[in-house]
Scaffold this active site. Structure first.
Site, short mmCIF file in Angstrom:
data_model
loop_
_atom_site.label_atom_id
_atom_site.label_comp_id
_atom_site.label_asym_id
_atom_site.label_seq_id
_atom_site.Cartn_x
_atom_site.Cartn_y
_atom_site.Cartn_z
N ASP A 249 -9.48 6.02 -1.76
CA ASP A 249 -8.32 6.52 -2.50
C ASP A 249 -8.85 7.19 -3.77
O ASP A 249 -10.06 7.42 -3.90
CB ASP A 249 -7.33 5.40 -2.80
CG ASP A 249 -7.81 4.45 -3.89
OD1 ASP A 249 -9.04 4.41 -4.17
OD2 ASP A 249 -6.97 3.76 -4.49
N TYR B 213 -6.51 5.76 4.96
CA TYR B 213 -6.67 4.79 3.88
C TYR B 213 -5.84 3.54 4.16
O TYR B 213 -6.35 2.41 4.04
CB TYR B 213 -6.27 5.38 2.53
CG TYR B 213 -6.15 4.30 1.48
CD1 TYR B 213 -7.28 3.79 0.85
CD2 TYR B 213 -4.91 3.73 1.18
CE1 TYR B 213 -7.18 2.76 -0.07
CE2 TYR B 213 -4.81 2.70 0.27
CZ TYR B 213 -5.94 2.22 -0.36
OH TYR B 213 -5.84 1.19 -1.25
N GLU C 192 0.82 -1.21 0.00
CA GLU C 192 0.00 0.00 0.00
C GLU C 192 0.85 1.26 0.00
O GLU C 192 0.52 2.24 -0.68
CB GLU C 192 -0.96 0.00 1.19
CG GLU C 192 -2.06 -1.03 1.10
CD GLU C 192 -2.98 -0.83 -0.10
OE1 GLU C 192 -3.06 0.30 -0.62
OE2 GLU C 192 -3.63 -1.81 -0.51
N CYS D 174 -18.73 2.30 -19.15
CA CYS D 174 -20.07 2.31 -18.54
C CYS D 174 -20.95 1.17 -19.04
O CYS D 174 -21.73 0.60 -18.28
CB CYS D 174 -20.75 3.65 -18.81
SG CYS D 174 -19.92 5.07 -18.04
N CYS E 98 -26.24 4.01 -11.37
CA CYS E 98 -25.25 5.08 -11.32
C CYS E 98 -25.89 6.42 -11.67
O CYS E 98 -26.41 6.60 -12.77
CB CYS E 98 -24.10 4.77 -12.27
SG CYS E 98 -22.83 6.07 -12.30
N CYS F 54 -20.44 -1.95 -17.09
CA CYS F 54 -20.48 -1.80 -15.63
C CYS F 54 -21.74 -2.44 -15.06
O CYS F 54 -22.86 -2.14 -15.50
CB CYS F 54 -20.43 -0.33 -15.26
SG CYS F 54 -20.49 -0.04 -13.48
#
Length: 219
Positions: free
Chosen positions: A143, A125, A42, A204, A213, A207
């Site tokens: 993030d 985070y 990370e 999209c 959305c 998705c």
């Protein structure tokens, strides 16, 4: 009462199912995801692409396989392994974190977000990522990928990075993060943001969350 496009439970279920089928499963830090390996990955991934990090992570783990070995290493030894990765304060923070865990925690990693935040260089985070990936427990993460995904999906107004918007995004993360299957959920957020809900030309039409959305609905 706040209205969401999906209930937290439905969002969690759908994202985890998507990640198990379409997400990334072969990254080196996903193998044996100990708290130490997650911490190193990370920190390396901050401001750095996955493909760049992989060889650095693998070399690091050969030279510093445990938190104790890293804590005992000199700063020069640590910095030589970081050469070329940039943002060199990250390497110094990793060494400080290792020394803190060895000296103050008897070599035992904290296992809750609140105690993980006491580690030098570990922010909100990273603490959430260690809780999620290493312990598979509740650990909200926000993030760049998650900010973009949440802003689009929930129709968040404003500029990510500002205190008002970030406070709202962390609130969403806390609400929608599950208390089980956290490893798959957190990886799903990152994978969705990196491979589908991309900064430019998001996929999209591919998705699984398209119909819910708010950004897609409002074109």
């Amino acid at each position: 009462m706040t209205r969401f496009p999906l209930t937290p439970e439905k969002f969690q279920e759908q994202l985890i199912t998507w990640q198990q089928t379409h997400g990334r499963h072969d990254l080196p830090w996903q193998e044996n995801p100990t708290p130490y390996r997650v911490l190193v990955s990370e920190v390396m991934l901050q401001q750095t692409q996955v493909t760049t990090v992989i060889p650095y992570f693998e070399r690091w783990m050969v030279s510093f396989p445990t938190i104790e070995v890293l804590a005992a290493a000199t700063e020069d030894e640590v910095m030589s392994h970081w050469q070329g990765l940039g943002y060199y304060s990250r390497a110094r923070n990793l060494r400080k974190a290792a020394q803190y865990i060895v000296d103050e925690c008897n070599g035992l990693f904290p296992d809750h977000v609140e105690t993980l935040l006491k580690i030098p260089g570990v922010g909100r985070y990273t603490a959430g990522a260690i809780a999620s990936f290493a312990y598979n427990t509740y650990g909200p993460i926000v993030d760049g990928n998650v900010k973009r995904l949440f802003c689009r999906f929930f129709g968040v107004d404003g500029v990510p990075g500002t205190s008002k918007v970030d406070k709202q995004l962390w609130g969403l993360a806390e609400t929608f993060t599950p208390t089980r299957n956290n490893r798959s959920f957190a990886q799903g957020l990152l994978d969705m943001g990196a491979t589908v809900c991309k900064p430019r030309s998001p996929n999209c039409l591919e998705c699984d969350f398209q119909e819910y959305c708010l950004a897609f609905k409002s074109d």
